[in-house]
Design a protein around this motif. Structure first.
Motif, PDB file in Angstrom:
ATOM      1  N   UNK A  44      22.132  81.438  80.997  1.00  0.00           N
ATOM      2  CA  UNK A  44      22.595  81.606  79.610  1.00  0.00           C
ATOM      3  C   UNK A  44      22.880  80.271  78.922  1.00  0.00           C
ATOM      4  N   UNK A  45      23.065  79.241  79.721  1.00  0.00           N
ATOM      5  CA  UNK A  45      23.620  78.000  79.172  1.00  0.00           C
ATOM      6  C   UNK A  45      22.785  76.758  79.487  1.00  0.00           C
ATOM      7  N   UNK A  46      21.658  76.891  80.133  1.00  0.00           N
ATOM      8  CA  UNK A  46      20.911  75.693  80.528  1.00  0.00           C
ATOM      9  C   UNK A  46      20.635  74.800  79.312  1.00  0.00           C
ATOM     10  N   UNK A  47      20.916  73.500  79.436  1.00  0.00           N
ATOM     11  CA  UNK A  47      20.700  72.616  78.286  1.00  0.00           C
ATOM     12  C   UNK A  47      19.258  72.614  77.810  1.00  0.00           C
ATOM     13  N   UNK A  48      18.323  72.804  78.751  1.00  0.00           N
ATOM     14  CA  UNK A  48      16.922  72.632  78.404  1.00  0.00           C
ATOM     15  C   UNK A  48      16.117  73.922  78.474  1.00  0.00           C
ATOM     16  N   UNK A  49      16.346  74.671  79.547  1.00  0.00           N
ATOM     17  CA  UNK A  49      15.473  75.807  79.856  1.00  0.00           C
ATOM     18  C   UNK A  49      15.602  76.893  78.813  1.00  0.00           C
ATOM     19  N   UNK A  65      27.258  72.710  82.189  1.00  0.00           N
ATOM     20  CA  UNK A  65      27.210  71.983  83.450  1.00  0.00           C
ATOM     21  C   UNK A  65      28.526  71.313  83.796  1.00  0.00           C
ATOM     22  N   UNK A 112      30.726  72.012  77.247  1.00  0.00           N
ATOM     23  CA  UNK A 112      30.924  73.407  76.891  1.00  0.00           C
ATOM     24  C   UNK A 112      31.625  74.129  78.052  1.00  0.00           C
ATOM     25  N   UNK A 151      16.713  80.389  77.279  1.00  0.00           N
ATOM     26  CA  UNK A 151      18.024  81.011  77.376  1.00  0.00           C
ATOM     27  C   UNK A 151      17.898  82.522  77.427  1.00  0.00           C
ATOM     28  N   UNK A 152      18.511  83.099  78.422  1.00  0.00           N
ATOM     29  CA  UNK A 152      18.655  84.558  78.508  1.00  0.00           C
ATOM     30  C   UNK A 152      19.696  84.962  77.474  1.00  0.00           C
TER      31      UNK A 152
END
Lengths: 375, 375, 375, 375
Positions: A88-93, A13, A9, A95-96
Motif C-alpha cells: 500500500x505504501x511502496x515509494x516506487x512500486x 519505510x 510517513x 500501489x494496492x
C-alpha cells in the motif's frame, strides 16, 4: 544555528531526521535516545500499534565512535510495520488501493490536506499528519538533551490532568523527575488513580480523552532568547514548537492563565540578591521567562491537549468521492495520548533551548562552548 | 515570502519597519493604518503618555502614488516625545545620565537584559523591550490587512475579560466587528461595566490588571499552513506571533483549554457538504485549524495577558549597582492594556495569515494573485 | 545571526536599512560611515548626480550616545533630489506621469521587472533596481567594519582594470590601503593613467566601461564558514553577496581563474609552522579560503563588472506600450562605476564576514565576544 | 519554499538527504536519478574508487507509488565501501585508529577544519569535506529537474577546458545535450583529444588538473529571482550554489569576464519583439539574467575549477601532532574531476531554479502549478 528537517510517513519505510549545526565532540548515548523513544510509546491508554513498533534509532552520519563530528547527524527509525504495508505504501512500486481512504475524519488534517494537495486518496495526507512523525522530534530532542546535559540543563515533564480530572498542585522536583514511574505520568497518586479510571471508562465507551501536562527545564543561564526582536523571544519560540505538536491546542507559560485574572501586585516575581546565589526570585509565576528571555529560574510551560480525534465512537463526515454523508472511519485506537505527548513536548522544548543556547554561546566544539559557559 | 524587521526605542527618534515580499499594485490607505495605530492607543485604563503620542505612519519607500511597488516598504512612526528625551536618548551625542536606571522592575526584561547585553544602565534594555515597539507591528499588520481585504479576508478582536471578571459567551460577529465602540473593547454590556469598574479600582489602588481577548480571522480559504512539517503548521506560527506580544503568557486555539477536559465525541467538528457551500462544519471548536491548516472555518485564537508589570504599587527588587534591596521604580502608568494588546494581536495574526497566503498563492502582483485565488 | 533588510527607491524620499543581531556596546563613528558613503560616490567617470547627492546617514534607532544597544539599528539616507522628484515619486499623493517610462533599456531589470510585477510604467522597476540601493549596503557594511575592527579585521579594495586595460600585479598591502588616493582606485600608476584615458575616451564617445577589482580582508582567524553544509561555505556566501551587486557578473576567489588552467602541484598553498606564527602559508593562491572556511591567510576576492548599461550611445529596444522598436533612452550618465562598485563590494564582503564571525563567537555584547576571541 | 539538508561522510554508512516543500503529485523516475548519480561518477581521469561505488538512491519517504506526497522526501545513498571501513567509521562502536590522519593536505579543509572543530584526527573533517557529499546534491537536483521538466525547463552542461587547453566556442545546443557522449564531456572533438592527452599526462606525472565548464538552463519564463532585494537576485543565488561546490573557485554569468573589458555598446543585448515570440534578444551576453532576474533567454553560467588537491605528487605540510614538516599524504587518486563537477553544477543550478520557480508560482500540487504556469 541548529536546524533540522524531519521526514517519514506513518506506515512508510522509515522516519528520518537530519540535524545540522550540532557541535563536535559531544558524546551521544544511543541507548538514551532509544529510551526516550520508548518513553513516547509507553503510557496507559495507548492502542495496539504501540506494541508492534518498538522504535530504535539508527545513526547514518554525523557521529563516529559515539561522538559528534560537527557535520549533520542523519538517522532513521524504521517502521517495523512496513513489511505488512509495503503493497500500500511502496515509494516506487504500484500501489494496492485496498487501503485508500476517501472519508475524512473530523479533527484531522484529512479533508483540508486532500483539498490542498489535490489527492483522491486521503491516505496521502494522514500518513504524514499522523503523530507518528513525533518520534523523529523525540530522537532529535534527545540528542539536544544530551548536549545540554553538559551544561547542567535538564528537561522533565509530568501530566496534571486527563479528561475532567481537576489538576492538582505538584511542585516537588524530585517527584517530577520520577514521573515515568507512573503509567499516566502523573505524580499525584490520587489524581493518578482518577486518570486511570477516566481512561478505562473512555476505552469502554469507545471515546478518547485529552488533558494537561507541564514541561520544566532546569539549570538554564539567564539570557536565552532576546527582547530585541519579536521572533527571538523565547516564549514565542517555545509556543510555536509546542503548539505544533499534534493535538496541542493551547500553550501557557508559567501561571499565564491564572495570572490573567490577578492584580499585578500578586503576579510579578520579586527580585532578590545574595552573595552566593546572585540574583534570584522566591516565586516563579513567570515560568522562568521575562521579556522574552530565560531569567535563570526554571522554565515552566503547560500544554492543553485535545482528545485524539481517532475514535471508535464515530462522528459524522462526508465521503469525498461520493459526497455522501457517513460516520467517520477508525484508523487507530489510542484512547489517550497525553503521556506520550508530554514526552514529545519535553523534546520539542529542549530543542528550542539548545538552539538559543548555541546562538548565545556560539561554538563549534563542545570544548569551546564549555570554556565560554564557564567563563 | 513576506518578511520584516522592526526597530526603535520607546523614547528614541522613531520606530521603524521594513517589510519585504509585499506584492505590487496593492492600494494602501495610509489613513487606515493610522486608524489602526490609534486603535492600539485607545482604551480605558491607558496612562498619560498615550495622550502625548498620537502615532502616524510616514512611508519612506515601497509605495508610489498610494500603490505598492513590490519593493520593500519602509516606514517610520515618530516618537513625538523625543524632543523632551533627546539629551537622554540621542543616538550619537553624549548622554545625560539623569534618566539612567539601575533598578530592575520585576516582570520586565530589565534584569536579564542588562546581564545579557552587559549594561550598567537598564534604560538600554527597557527602551526596546517596551510595548511601544508593537506600534510597528500594528502598522505592518495593517498593510497586510489591506492586502488580505482583496481576498475577502477580515480580522477582528474583542476583549472577553479583564482581571477577575468571568468571561461571557460572545459569538455575534456583527457585534465583534463593532468592538471598537466599547472603551474596553468588550461587546457584552454587562461584562463591559464590570471591566470598567475593575480598572477603576485597580487605578485607585495603584495596581494593574491583565485579561483575556479573542482574535478572529474570517474568509480564509482552506489549506493555509501545512501538516507536512512542524514549522509550517499554522497554529504553531500563530502561537509564536501572539506569544511574542509583550505580556501575553498563554495562547489558545479555538476552545483548546475546555476541549482538553472533554471527551473526543464532544470535541471534534463534524463535516458536512452541500452543493452551494461545499464542505462545512456546524461547529467550530477547533478554531478553524485542523492538522496545522486553516480548514475554511473562522480562525479563533485567544490570548491571556498578565497585568502589565509597571506598577504604582511597588514590588521588591535589587539595585544592580549597589546590590541593595529596594522597592521597584515606576516607569509608566497604564493600569490595563488588554484592549491595546487585542489590536496588536489582530495585526500579528493577520501578518502570519498574509505570509501563508502568499506562500500558497505565490504571486508578484496583486492581479496575478487574484487570478489564482479566483481559479 | 546578523540579518538585515534594505529599502528605498532611487528618487524616493530616502533609502532605509535595518540591521538586527548587532552586538551591544560597540562604538559607532557616524563620520566613518559617511566617509564610506562618500567613497562610494567618488570616482572618476561618475555622472552629475553624484554631485547632487552627498549621502549622509541618519541613525533612527539602535544606538545611544554613539554605542550600540543590541537592538535593531535603523537608519536612513535621504535622497536630496527628492524635492525635485516628489510629484513623480510621492508614496501617497497622485503621480505626475511626466516621468513615466515605457521603453526598457537593454542590460537592465526594466523589461523583466515590468512583466514580473505587471507595471505599465517601468519607473516602478528602475527606481529600485538602480545601484543607488547600494548606499544602504555601504552604510550597513561600514558598521560591520567598525565592529570587526575591534578584532583586528580590516577590509580594503583596489581596481585592477577598466575596459581593456591589461591588469597588472599589485600585492603591496600598504599601497592597497591607500587606493582611495587614486581617482580610479588603481594603485599601479601606469595602469591608472591608462584607465583614466580609457574613461575619458568612453565619455567622449558616449559609451561606458566595466572592469575588474579586488577585495581583501585581513586579520581573520581561521575557521569562519564551515565545510559541513553547502550553504555555510564562506566562498559561496561571499559569491552571493558580491554577485548580487549591480553589474557584477563574475566572482573569483584568490587566483581561481588562473588556477583552473594549472597543475595541482603549482596551485595549492603549502603549509608551514613556526612557534611564533603557528600555522602559515608562504603563498595564497587559494585566496584565504580552503574547504569553505577562512584559513587564516588574507581573503582575496575579485569581481568582474560589466559596463553600466545606461548609455549615451543607445541600443535598440521595444516600447512596451506601442510594441514599436526604438533606441534606448538615457536615464543616467555615469560612464564608469568600477571604483564605486569596489567600495560596495568591500562592504558586502565585510558584512558576510561579520555574520560568520558572530556565528562562530556568538555573543550579545562586544565585551563577551572580545573575551572569547582572545581566549 | 523548497529547502533541504544533506548529510553523510565519505566512508560512513550512507549519504542522506531530505527535501521539504516539494509539490505533490509529481512523478519521480528513480532510474533517472540513478542515471544522474552515474553521470557524476563517470568521466575520464577518475580514480579507482569510482568503480567501487555505483551509487543508487533509496527513497525512504515522501513518495508513494512513484509520486510525490507533498511531504518531505528523504533518501539515502549507501556507501558500498562502508563494510571495509566500519571499524574506522562506525557511528557508535569503538574506532580503530588505523586510519587516523594527523597530516593536513594543502588545498583541503583539513587543517582549518581540525582547528575549528578541535579534532586530533583529521579524518573527522575530511570525511565530510570530501566531494562525495555532492552525490546527495545530485540526487536532490535530479528530482527538481524532473519537477521542472513538467514546465519545459531543461538543464545541461559541457566542459570547455581542462588544464591549459584553450577553450573553444561551443554553442550548438544539440551537441551540448549530447555532452555525455564524450568521456570528458567536451563537445569540441579537437579540444576533447587535447583534454584526454592532458589528463593522461597529469596521471603519469602524478599531478592533477582543473578546468572550466558551462551550465545552461533552457525554457525558463522571465521573472525568476527579483531586483527588489539583494538576496533574491538569481545571479547571486546561483553564484552561491555553484561556488559552494568543492574546488570551484570562480563563477561567471554569461560572458561576464569578457564583458568586463568591452564597451557597453558591445555588451548589452538588444531587445526585440514579434507577435509570435513576444520579447526576445538576438544575443545573450548577459547569460539570461538581467537585474537579478531570468529574462527569458537561456541561463548560461561558467565555473572555474581548481585541480583537485589530492595529489600523488606531494606538497609540503606540517604534522598537527608533532608539528614536524612532511610531504602531504595521498588520500585519493582522481587526477581530474571537471566532468564530474559539471554534473554537480547542473544539479545545484536547477535546484536554485526550482526554488525560485516555486516562489513565483506557489502551489502545493503539480496540477495547481501547471494551471498557473499555463495561465
Amino acid at each position: 544555528m541548529l536546524r533540522y528537517l524531519t521526514a517519514g510517513e506513518s506506515h512508510g519505510k522509515s522516519l528520518v531526521g537530519i540535524i545540522e549545526g550540532f557541535p563536535s565532540n559531544v558524546s551521544i548515548d544511543v541507548e538514551a535516545i532509544n529510551l526516550d523513544l520508548k518513553r513516547r510509546q509507553w503510557g496507559y491508554g495507548r492502542g495496539n500499534r504501540m506494541k508492534i513498533e518498538s522504535d530504535e534509532i539508527e545513526i547514518l552520519s554525523g557521529l563516529r565512535g559515539g561522538r559528534s563530528l560537527g557535520s549533520p547527524i542523519a538517522f532513521l527509525i524504521r517502521n517495523r510495520d512496513y513489511e505488512n504495508w509495503q503493497r500500500y505504501m511502496d515509494p516506487l512500486g504500484p500501489i494496492d488501493d485496498g487501503r485508500a481512504v476517501t472519508r475524512p475524519r473530523p479533527g484531522h488534517a484529512d479533508l483540508t490536506g486532500a483539498l490542498k494537495y489535490r489527492f483522491d486518496d486521503i491516505r496521502n495526507v494522514l500518513e504524514r499528519s499522523s503523530a507518528r512523525e513525533t518520534a523523529v522530534r523525540v530522537a532529535l530532542g534527545s540528542m539536544v538533551k544530551q548536549l545540554m546535559a553538559n551544561f547542567g540543563v535538564e528537561v522533565m515533564s509530568h501530566v496534571l490532568s486527563v479528561g475532567n480530572v481537576v489538576p492538582g498542585e505538584s511542585n516537588d522536583l524530585n517527584e517530577i523527575k520520577d514521573a515515568d514511574r507512573s503509567p499516566v505520568r502523573c505524580i499525584d497518586k490520587k489524581k493518578e488513580a482518577q486518570i486511570i479510571e477516566a481512561i478505562d471508562k473512555a476505552k469502554e465507551t469507545g471515546d478518547s480523552l485529552g488533558g494537561l501536562f507541564e514541561v520544566r527545564i532546569l539549570g538554564l543561564p539567564p539570557g536565552l532568547g532576546s527582547h530585541v526582536h519579536w521572533d527571538r523571544k523565547l516564549d514565542g519560540r517555545l509556543a510555536q514548537a509546542l503548539m505544533s505538536i499534534q493535538a496541542i491546542k493551547a500553550v501557557e507559560i508559567g501561571d499565564g492563565i491564572e495570572n490573567s485574572s490577578l492584580a499585578g501586585s500578586q503576579v510579578h516575581d520579586e527580585i532578590f540578591y545574595s552573595q552566593d546565589k546572585g540574583y534570584y526570585r522566591e516565586s516563579n509565576r513567570a515560568g522562568g521567562i521575562e521579556g522574552g528571555m530565560s531569567n535563570g529560574e526554571d522554565i515552566v510551560v503547560r500544554c492543553y491537549m485535545k482528545p485524539i480525534p481517532t475514535l471508535y465512537k464515530p462522528l459524522r463526515s462526508v465521503d469525498m468521492e461520493s459526497k455522501e454523508a457517513f460516520v467517520a472511519s477508525v484508523e487507530r485506537s489510542d484512547s489517550c495520548a497525553v503521556a506520550a505527548a508530554s514526552i514529545v513536548a519535553e523534546m520539542a522544548a529542549i530543542t528550542v533551548i539548545g538552539q538559543e543556547f548555541l546562538r548565545k554561546y556560539g561554538g563549534d566544539s563542545l570544548e569551546e562552548i564549555l570554556e565560554r559557559w564557564k567563563g
